[in-house]
Design an enzyme around this catalytic site. Structure first.
Site, short mmCIF file in Angstrom:
data_model
loop_
_atom_site.label_atom_id
_atom_site.label_comp_id
_atom_site.label_asym_id
_atom_site.label_seq_id
_atom_site.Cartn_x
_atom_site.Cartn_y
_atom_site.Cartn_z
N SER A 104 0.86 3.71 -3.25
CA SER A 104 0.22 4.76 -4.07
C SER A 104 -1.08 5.24 -3.47
O SER A 104 -1.84 4.46 -2.88
CB SER A 104 -0.07 4.22 -5.48
OG SER A 104 1.12 3.99 -6.16
N GLU A 134 13.07 -4.40 -7.46
CA GLU A 134 11.72 -4.51 -8.01
C GLU A 134 11.71 -4.15 -9.50
O GLU A 134 11.09 -4.82 -10.31
CB GLU A 134 10.78 -3.59 -7.24
CG GLU A 134 9.31 -3.78 -7.62
CD GLU A 134 8.41 -2.66 -7.11
OE1 GLU A 134 8.78 -2.01 -6.12
OE2 GLU A 134 7.36 -2.46 -7.73
N GLY A 177 0.83 -1.21 0.00
CA GLY A 177 0.00 0.00 0.00
C GLY A 177 0.86 1.25 0.00
O GLY A 177 1.15 1.81 1.06
N SER A 216 -2.55 -3.82 -5.29
CA SER A 216 -2.72 -5.09 -5.99
C SER A 216 -2.59 -6.25 -5.03
O SER A 216 -1.83 -6.18 -4.06
CB SER A 216 -1.69 -5.21 -7.11
OG SER A 216 -1.95 -4.21 -8.07
#
Lengths: 377, 405
Positions: B129, B245, B127, B161
């Protein structure tokens, strides 16, 4: 997987950098060009003296006994300085196949002289409308006595006037022959060409030229594979040179745009400018990686046709894009012949078009894919 | 310099390829295809459990934390093979957040969560954005305030997501509202259980059929020890994993498999004149473009993995960090833009068949290219917009001066 350079490799790189930065200055190159010939004999002698001309030669021929990787490090530095020395035609296209496939007598006769800088060799790799030296179409050789008689023509032969021997391929009754031609032999004529990069190049015409038995490398059984072997190494060496050419032009561009002020700020602070330079960085990184892979595989004598083709494709594309981006971001400064960028541009084109363009190489790779020989495993 | 796999690395690759081919049963493949990119079905959880039992979760974690302690190159081989097989492995949980959590979370959270992660029973969603904090993430406004021995979290996140399958949200919140400090200096990381009171999750249905979520935190209360790492120092945990990432976003495994499948398809299918599809020159050119693009991606990712465990001796740490950042950004930019191009080049070979959905009669290659056209839109801005990546490259890779923002 190991992407590092050994201490010895760093030494070769540092030595090459030291000599080339010192001697192949823009002023020196400018003076030679004004004299009409882009060849620095003094620099060549200095490279010989430092041992660098023999970097990939065995010790018994006066070499340093290193391999293709170290040789390509030297060549990359030549690219980075656009030094006017024939490292690829001599040290790759002719010396490597002689050392690998030549007779003992040929090696003894020719290689020590290359290492010491006393003699030059070269190779004639293209014919009109034929950029594959493994399939000569315009040159043939017919056996006569102990030797061969050659007829035909080659185009864009670098340093043909200065070479003791010119390595070339010709059709024979039994396949593709590989010969060492004496440019002084009767029946040879050389016509100078004028080319983008200003490299001294010649059209080579052969009219019943006798090549003695001692100058034959292969008469046809293995000739095509020898030429393929040397073409892959030549292509890859030019890819290494392009890494130096593109990297340097990109870095010149980064520092120029950091200094050049418009609207009271350095133009590098405009995102559009920064991003065009960033695209060059990506291109150069991509080109460098596929090139290093090809070098590493060839140095270890692996089958690397796919990887060499990929390096050649990237080299043409990256060289072209970086060349134009560098000129564009330099504004008018880059085209001024008193500023060295123009040499990087003409060498990018030289390398892009040699031994097959990106488009023709893509077609080759595509053919190999269709034949089931280039899956992404 | 030796740019090829060692015999041991090649053997690991072969082992993993065989393992994942076996793991991806047709039934699991069907389940995965029905929920692209998500996992979360019963067969997915069964496979996760098996991966945990076989020791294939946490391959990069140190052995003392229960991982396999693989080298960076071996981890990259693992990622390649998982992604090539198409298994929706929860990398963010196991390889990005997991090791950070195992190092920085409170003892109680560690002992509760680490065994579950390593046995494949737990997913954590990220979490970061918010509706008004995307590229400029440090301007996030979700807050966490300490009341007694609990943190009270208020705010909203977007594009969370995997939240629909997750047990926890790895949440970035503002813990220091002082307007006079730099905005990235007052941010902390929390583990928020998705069953907490005041938490809510609503799906966002996307162009690519991948479900993502908006998550809401209406005075969600979590115990004090759900704070991860030091108070106000969360930004480092956020950015610490970014390079890795970015690299994992541009893995060459899936596109390699897709290229190989397309080559095979073009060999197996015939044109009306009897020629194979692959006999057409333009098809060969398209395939060659994708093939040569993939090679770079492979080398970029392996070089970055190699670099991570082989720092250049005597290199200035600032220079090393800058070059690592520039290379990660170059890989992200190149890779994502290449994917968009590659999916088109391959789809052109299938022609209109590439618009037939997986579920449709006549679809080819499991509708992969149909779906990728729709999912690929996110990759050039997700994981850090490519404009920001190019800014980073110009500054960190070429030392060009930056504009003030």
């Amino acid at each position: 997987m190991d992407f590092s350079f050994s201490d010895e490799q760093r030494d070769v790189q540092n030595l090459a950098q030291a000599i080339l930065n010192d001697k192949a200055t823009p002023e020196r190159q400018d003076a030679l060009e004004k004299q009409g010939e882009r060849y620095d004999a003094q620099l060549w002698a200095q490279l010989a003296e430092s041992g660098l001309l023999g970097v990939a030669l065995e010790a018994k021929y006066g070499g340093m006994n290193f391999g293709f990787t170290e040789l390509c490090l030297l060549i990359e530095e030549v690219g980075r300085t656009t030094a006017p020395v024939p490292v690829v035609p001599v040290l790759v296209s002719s010396v490597l196949p002689i050392q690998r496939f030549g007779t003992d007598e040929q090696k003894q006769r020719l290689l020590p002289g290359v290492a010491s800088g006393e003699l030059l060799l070269t190779a004639a790799l293209m014919e009109s409308c034929n950029e594959n030296p493994a399939t000569p179409a315009l040159t043939n050789a017919r056996a006569q006595g102990q030797g061969y008689v050659l007829n035909g023509s080659k185009l864009c032969v670098p340093f043909a006037d200065k070479a003791q021997r010119i390595l070339l391929s010709a059709q024979t009754d039994t396949g593709v022959g590989v010969f060492l031609l004496d440019p002084q032999a009767s029946g040879v004529s050389l016509a100078p060409l004028k080319v983008t990069s200003q490299e001294p190049q010649f059209e080579l015409l052969l009219n019943n030229v006798m090549v003695e038995a001692k100058d034959v490398i292969d008469t046809g059984a293995k000739g095509a594979s020898i030429m393929q072997w040397l073409a892959e190494r030549t292509s890859t060496a030019y890819c290494a040179m392009q890494t130096g050419v593109s990297d340097k032009s990109m870095r010149m561009t980064a520092s120029y745009t950091g200094e050049r002020q418009q609207f009271d700020v350095p133009i590098a602070t405009f995102q559009a400018v920064g991003h065009r330079a960033a695209d060059c960085y990506i291109d150069v990184e991509c080109q460098r990686l596929v090139t290093q892979q090809a070098i590493s595989l060839l140095d270890n004598e692996r089958e690397a046709t796919t990887e060499v083709e990929i390096a050649k494709i990237w080299t043409g594309d990256c060289g072209h894009r970086v060349s134009f981006a560098a000129q564009h971001l330099h504004g008018g400064v880059g085209i001024d012949k008193d500023y060295p960028l123009w040499r990087y541009c003409v060498w990018s084109r030289h390398i892009e078009m040699i031994l097959g363009s990106s488009a023709s190489t893509l077609a080759l790779l595509g053919g190999r894919i269709a034949a089931g020989r280039a899956f992404a495993n | 310099m030796k740019i090829e796999f060692t015999p041991e690395q090649a053997a690991l690759r072969t082992e993993l390829r065989a393992y994942f081919e076996q793991l991806m049963t047709p039934e699991l493949q069907d389940e995965v295809d029905a929920t692209p990119g998500e996992g979360g079905g019963p067969l997915f959880w069964q496979a996760m459990k098996k991966l945990g039992q076989d020791g294939w979760i946490g391959v990069g974690w140190p052995k003392e934390l229960g991982g396999r302690g693989m080298s960076d190159i071996e981890q990259m081989i693992f990622v390649d093979e998982v992604m090539r097989a198409g298994f929706p492995f929860p990398f963010l949980t196991t390889e990005a957040v997991g090791p950070v959590l195992a190092q920085h979370a409170s003892e109680r959270m560690k002992s509760e969560l680490v065994p579950k992660i390593l046995s494949g029973k737990l997913i954590i969603a990220i979490g970061y954005s918010e509706p008004a904090a995307g590229t400029d993430l440090a301007s996030l406004t979700t807050t966490a305030t300490l009341e007694g021995d609990e943190w009270v979290i208020k705010g909203q996140k977007i594009f969370t997501s995997l939240a629909q399958h997750a047990d926890y949200i790895w949440l970035a919140a503002r813990t220091n509202p002082d307007p006079d400090i730099k905005k990235h200096k007052g941010i902390s990381i929390f583990l928020v259980p998705t069953n907490a009171e005041g938490y809510d999750c609503t799906p966002i249905h996307t162009l690519g059929d991948v479900t993502t979520n908006a998550t809401y935190y209406d005075s969600v209360r979590v115990p004090a020890d759900h704070l991860v790492g030091e108070l106000d120092k969360g930004w480092r945990l956020v950015t610490g994993q970014l390079n890795r990432e970015r690299m994992s976003l541009v893995n060459c495994g899936p596109v390699s498999q897709l290229l190989n499948n397309t080559i095979q398809w073009a060999m197996d299918n015939k044109l009306p004149n009897g020629d194979r599809v692959i006999d057409q020159p333009w098809v060969q050119i398209n395939l060659a473009k994708v093939r040569s693009g993939i090679e770079v991606l492979k080398l970029m990712t392996y070089k970055s993995a190699w670099k991570a465990s082989n720092p250049v001796e005597g290199e200035d740490p600032m220079t090393a960090a800058a070059s690592e950042m520039a290379d990660a950004s170059a890989a992200k930019t190149y890779g994502t833009e290449f994917f968009v191009e590659a999916y088109r080049l391959l789809a052109e070979i299938l022609g209109q068949a590439s618009t037939l959905h997986l579920d449709s009669k006549g679809s080819e290659l499991r509708g992969r290219l149909e779906m990728l056209y729709r999912t690929a839109s996110i990759i050039t801005f997700g994981g850090g917009a490519n404009e920001i990546q190019r800014d980073i490259i110009a500054a960190a890779g070429l030392w060009m001066p930056r504009a003030q923002r």
